[in-house]
Design a protein around this motif. Structure first.
Motif: not given
Length: 292
Positions: A208-213, A224-230, A236-241, A247-250
């Protein structure tokens, strides 16, 4: 009418490299969907052509016993869309290929041409970035390999020297196995238009958590750019709004969109924030998960 001064037909990749070295004005022609436009507009920089569009060395999709996928740079987007290896293992690439122009263009436009054109709007660039594609390049000295990350060096520019030919894309199994991925393109006229914003996301989920994005955007920066900060913010974050908003802020730290006649910078920033959440949610759904 095309103002072609010199036309060479390469019989092999090695022959193409040799022809390029003999003529410092020569340009490669694969599918021709970009080059022929330049010729139509009488661009003098495209009057010397080395034709590589029918070389078997540049075509096809294969997978080794270890799961190493190789895609020839001359493979068309229609072939990518229809190939089961791409559908099953690289779905974000198949999805991006399906929204490139119309069927007539997809039948002739090539994966390698789309990347080597250097456009930040290249629809195949974002999935290539999240899958960490490795590029096989033929040079006058032999073959070299380089990451897709860093290959785009500026608007319309890539790290490909004169005399070099992009031969294939390589995908390691650890970069797609046990992971889910999605792509999304926002354009005013859907496929029949250049992206206003394009994005791809790859996720590995555990308990239930992001192991990697891995997250990539097109038309959000000069390349084209990879978003390393995000990506780091998601670990390790949970799958929540709340996590999606975080992530969108980052992502704002990774992008630098500009105003053009297609869209204002402020609108592109709004799209980037919105599409970050959407493309990650699309990927999570492929894994049978749900954002709470």
């Amino acid at each position: 009418m095309y103002d072609i001064e010199r036309y060479y037909h390469a019989g092999s990749v090695a022959h193409a490299v040799a022809l390029l070295m003999e003529d410092d004005q020569a340009r490669l022609l694969a599918g021709g969907t970009d080059v022929l436009i330049q010729l139509h507009h009488l661009n003098a920089r495209f009057r010397h052509i080395v034709d590589i569009h029918d070389l078997p060395e540049l075509r096809g999709v294969t997978c080794s016993d270890t799961g190493h996928i190789r895609i020839g740079s001359g493979t068309t987007f229609s072939e990518l869309i229809e190939h089961p290896l791409v559908q099953n293992h690289l779905p974000a690439l198949a999805a991006s290929a399906s929204v490139i122009a119309g069927p007539q263009i997809r039948n002739v436009a090539t994966y390698g041409g789309n990347i080597c054109n250097g456009a930040t709007s290249a629809d195949s660039a974002c999935p290539s970035l999240i899958y960490d594609a490795e590029l096989e390049i033929a040079t006058p000295q032999g073959t070299r390999f380089t990451s897709i990350n860093g290959f785009h060096t500026g608007p319309g520019k890539v790290a490909l020297a004169h005399g070099e030919v992009l031969v294939a894309f390589h995908f390691k199994p650890e970069n797609y196995r046990n992971k889910v991925a999605a792509s999304f393109k926002y354009a005013m006229r859907d496929a029949m238009d250049i992206s206003t914003i394009g994005c791809s996301a790859l996720c590995e989920i555990d308990a239930g958590r992001f192991r990697e994005i891995k997250l990539a955007f097109g038309v959000a920066a000069p390349t084209p750019v990879r978003c390393t900060h995000a990506e780091q913010a998601a670990f390790g974050q949970p799958l929540t709004r709340h996590t999606l908003a975080f992530i969108a802020e980052a992502v704002a730290k990774d992008v630098s969109p500009r105003t053009s006649w297609r869209a204002e910078k402020s609108f592109r920033l709004h799209l980037i924030s919105t599409l970050t959440k959407r493309v990650i949610e699309l990927a999570v759904k492929q894994a049978g998960g749900e954002i709470q």
